[in-house]
Write a protein that holds these residues in place. Structure first.
Motif, PDB file in Angstrom:
ATOM      1  N   GLY A 129     -13.643  -3.714  -4.618  1.00 11.39           N
ATOM      2  CA  GLY A 129     -12.381  -4.447  -4.753  1.00 11.39           C
ATOM      3  C   GLY A 129     -12.122  -4.884  -6.177  1.00 11.39           C
ATOM      4  O   GLY A 129     -11.106  -5.517  -6.459  1.00 11.39           O
ATOM      5  N   GLY A 154      -9.552   4.297  -1.095  1.00 15.26           N
ATOM      6  CA  GLY A 154      -9.044   3.432  -0.025  1.00 15.26           C
ATOM      7  C   GLY A 154     -10.147   2.834   0.827  1.00 15.26           C
ATOM      8  O   GLY A 154      -9.948   1.803   1.482  1.00 15.26           O
ATOM      9  N   PHE A 214      -4.500   1.355   5.493  1.00 16.32           N
ATOM     10  CA  PHE A 214      -4.113   1.808   4.154  1.00 16.32           C
ATOM     11  C   PHE A 214      -3.431   3.181   4.289  1.00 16.32           C
ATOM     12  O   PHE A 214      -2.360   3.437   3.747  1.00 16.32           O
ATOM     13  N   THR A 262     -13.431  -4.080  10.455  1.00 11.98           N
ATOM     14  CA  THR A 262     -13.423  -3.472   9.104  1.00 11.98           C
ATOM     15  C   THR A 262     -13.200  -1.960   9.188  1.00 11.98           C
ATOM     16  O   THR A 262     -12.617  -1.371   8.290  1.00 11.98           O
ATOM     17  N   PHE A 276      -9.649  -0.893   8.470  1.00 11.52           N
ATOM     18  CA  PHE A 276      -8.949  -1.280   7.239  1.00 11.52           C
ATOM     19  C   PHE A 276      -8.361  -0.074   6.510  1.00 11.52           C
ATOM     20  O   PHE A 276      -7.203  -0.076   6.101  1.00 11.52           O
ATOM     21  N   THR A 277      -9.161   0.978   6.345  1.00 16.16           N
ATOM     22  CA  THR A 277      -8.659   2.133   5.583  1.00 16.16           C
ATOM     23  C   THR A 277      -7.629   2.909   6.395  1.00 16.16           C
ATOM     24  O   THR A 277      -6.727   3.547   5.839  1.00 16.16           O
ATOM     25  N   ASN A 283     -11.500  -1.205   0.712  1.00 19.36           N
ATOM     26  CA  ASN A 283     -11.119  -2.443   1.416  1.00 19.36           C
ATOM     27  C   ASN A 283     -12.158  -2.773   2.488  1.00 19.36           C
ATOM     28  O   ASN A 283     -12.537  -3.931   2.674  1.00 19.36           O
ATOM     29  N   GLU A 284     -12.644  -1.740   3.169  1.00 25.82           N
ATOM     30  CA  GLU A 284     -13.708  -1.967   4.171  1.00 25.82           C
ATOM     31  C   GLU A 284     -14.993  -2.390   3.451  1.00 25.82           C
ATOM     32  O   GLU A 284     -15.630  -3.374   3.823  1.00 25.82           O
ATOM     33  N   ASP A 323      -7.622  -3.862  -3.022  1.00 28.04           N
ATOM     34  CA  ASP A 323      -8.564  -3.879  -1.892  1.00 28.04           C
ATOM     35  C   ASP A 323      -9.392  -5.152  -1.800  1.00 28.04           C
ATOM     36  O   ASP A 323     -10.155  -5.315  -0.842  1.00 28.04           O
ATOM     37  N   SER A 354      -7.340  -7.759   0.729  1.00 26.32           N
ATOM     38  CA  SER A 354      -6.638  -7.270   1.938  1.00 26.32           C
ATOM     39  C   SER A 354      -7.492  -7.458   3.188  1.00 26.32           C
ATOM     40  O   SER A 354      -6.993  -7.816   4.260  1.00 26.32           O
ATOM     41  N   GLY A 355      -8.818  -7.247   3.031  1.00 28.71           N
ATOM     42  CA  GLY A 355      -9.703  -7.338   4.194  1.00 28.71           C
ATOM     43  C   GLY A 355      -9.744  -8.738   4.788  1.00 28.71           C
ATOM     44  O   GLY A 355      -9.866  -8.900   6.009  1.00 28.71           O
ATOM     45  N   HIS A 414       0.814  -1.228   0.000  1.00 24.26           N
ATOM     46  CA  HIS A 414       0.000   0.000   0.000  1.00 24.26           C
ATOM     47  C   HIS A 414       0.842   1.271   0.000  1.00 24.26           C
ATOM     48  O   HIS A 414       0.307   2.369   0.080  1.00 24.26           O
TER      49      HIS A 414
END
Ligand code: SDX
Length: 392
Positions: free
Chosen positions: A267, A230, A348, A341, A344-345, A233-234, A327, A330-331, A191
């Motif tokens: 994603g 970003g 990032f 969650t 997650f960002t 990902n969540e 993305d 990655s989660g 990232h």
């Protein structure tokens, strides 16, 4: 080939910037950091090496890496008053809302590294941001779960320090799991930087006015938060959890293809990659490794792999060249490690801070740099006279 970025929305105005940091070939699915392929960096180097590479021209030798890592470790603590800043947020505040606030607030604590005309101050500010992001991210998480903040432990690695500040508690000794430490480091590398994406362009535009680096990075965090960037990902993990079972995948594929349905496969797709995002390949491999070694069988990962297989064979996705991006997987890893969650960002942003400060330094160091000023294609009314209120 020097990385030349030229943006032309199809009319006169173009904004371009030259950079030596990152090269992307979207059609071939290639990502290089100062010439080094992302998969080699992710699998053979460390995030501190990549941070050094992006901030300087070359990979560090052992002595340079030790000195850089030591320098970063000297800045991992934050001003004690900043801790009270967290307590002004509601407990259920999104951690990205907290990060936007506290990172911007750093500019009120570190006046000795906001003079952007002084290269030494610029580098101190860059080291401070790289060093403090894990501490602030861990504090945002701790605040959300009502646990005490932990101070950094500089005997640990960069990812190890972050994991301990996040998941450790004062009542127990926290042992960093080497597998998780390596997975975290690899996720940070994947990232770190990505050419002139929306948040990096935001940091450059903010920095072009002479704003201090802390405020510029806060602007980048705000932009990264969006679900198209970003925040995906969540959104991707939430989508995979909502799908829940492979047999429900066709319903979501159909929705993603329906022009009248705003739903998109989170994603999937990319502004630049019209081929597989090389980071997604490493991320999927890492997800496999982490889940296997942790003995975690997450049905969400099975849904992700099945969804990828179905989408990659579907005419809509093939024609529009939509592939998994960074993305998508990655989660799965972050969830297996134990992050909610909502974090997650934040992770990032933690990693992308290296790219943001490297791009900011590259821009500010350019003696010919001017303030950014995108133009527009005006499509409003032509000139006309004012109509008094009683005549309207
Ligand atoms: C990141 O720029 C970067 O480098 C960003 C990033 C980085 O490291 O900084 O790589 C990180 O932001 C990755 C992207 C994360 N976002 C998502 O995963 C959200 C879901 N993806 C999309 O919303 C979308 O793909 C975008 C926002 C990423 C790109 O959108 P675009 O610019 O519309 O994509 P496109 O022009 O290639 O779309 C072509 C077509 C369009 O349909 P038509 O107008 O031709 O009919 O494909 C459609 C799009 O509507 N489409 C999708 C889709 N993505 C694009 N359809 C369904 N699902 C999707 N995910």
């Amino acid at each position: 080939q020097r990385g030349v970025f030229t943006y032309d929305p199809g009319f006169t105005s173009t904004a371009s910037c030259e950079s030596k940091l990152t090269y992307i070939d979207g059609d071939a699915g290639v990502l290089l950091h100062r010439g080094y392929p992302i998969d080699q960096l992710a699998e053979q180097s460390t995030f501190m090496e990549v941070a050094y590479l992006l901030l300087n021209d070359e990979l560090p030798n052992a002595e340079e890496l030790d000195r850089f890592t030591y320098t970063i470790s000297r800045h991992t603590m934050v001003h004690e008053q900043l801790a009270t800043f967290f307590r002004g947020f509601r407990r259920d505040a999104h951690p990205m809302a907290i990060m936007c606030g506290v990172v911007g607030a750093l500019s009120s604590f570190y006046h000795d590294s906001t003079d952007i005309t002084d290269p030494r101050q610029r580098m101190i500010a860059s080291h401070r941001l790289i060093a403090k992001m894990p501490t602030l991210a861990a504090m945002a998480y701790k605040y959300s779960v009502g646990q005490p903040f932990l101070y950094p432990d500089n005997t640990l690695s960069y990812p190890g320090n972050f994991l301990r500040m996040t998941f450790g508690v004062p009542a127990e000794k926290y042992e960093v799991d080497p597998l998780i430490e390596q997975a975290m480091d690899r996720i940070f590398i994947l990232h770190a930087d990505h050419e002139q994406n929306a948040s990096t362009s935001t940091v450059r535009l903010a920095g072009s006015s002479g704003a201090n680096p802390f405020a510029c990075i806060a602007a980048g965090i705000a932009c990264l938060w969006g679900p198209a960037h970003g925040g995906a990902n969540e959104a991707a993990l939430n989508m995979l959890r909502e799908i829940g079972r492979p047999e429900r995948i066709p319903e979501y594929i159909a929705r993603a293809k329906d022009k009248d349905d705003p739903f998109r496969l989170m994603g999937f797709g990319h502004r630049v990659y019209k081929n597989y995002d090389p980071r997604a390949k490493v991320m999927q491999k890492t997800a496999n490794e982490v889940l296997d070694k942790l003995g975690v069988t997450d049905p969400v990962f099975d849904v992700a792999r099945e969804l990828e297989q179905i989408a990659l064979k579907d005419d809509y996705f093939v024609e529009k060249k939509l592939y998994p991006n960074v993305d998508f997987y990655s989660g799965v890893i972050l969830s297996a490690i134990g992050f909610p969650t909502s974090m997650f960002t934040v992770l990032f942003a933690l990693a992308r801070t290296v790219g943001w400060v490297a791009q900011w330094n590259e821009m500010i160091a350019d003696p010919d740099q001017k303030i950014g000023r995108p133009r527009q294609l005006y499509v409003g009314p032509t000139q006309r006279d004012y109509v008094p209120l009683d005549k309207r």
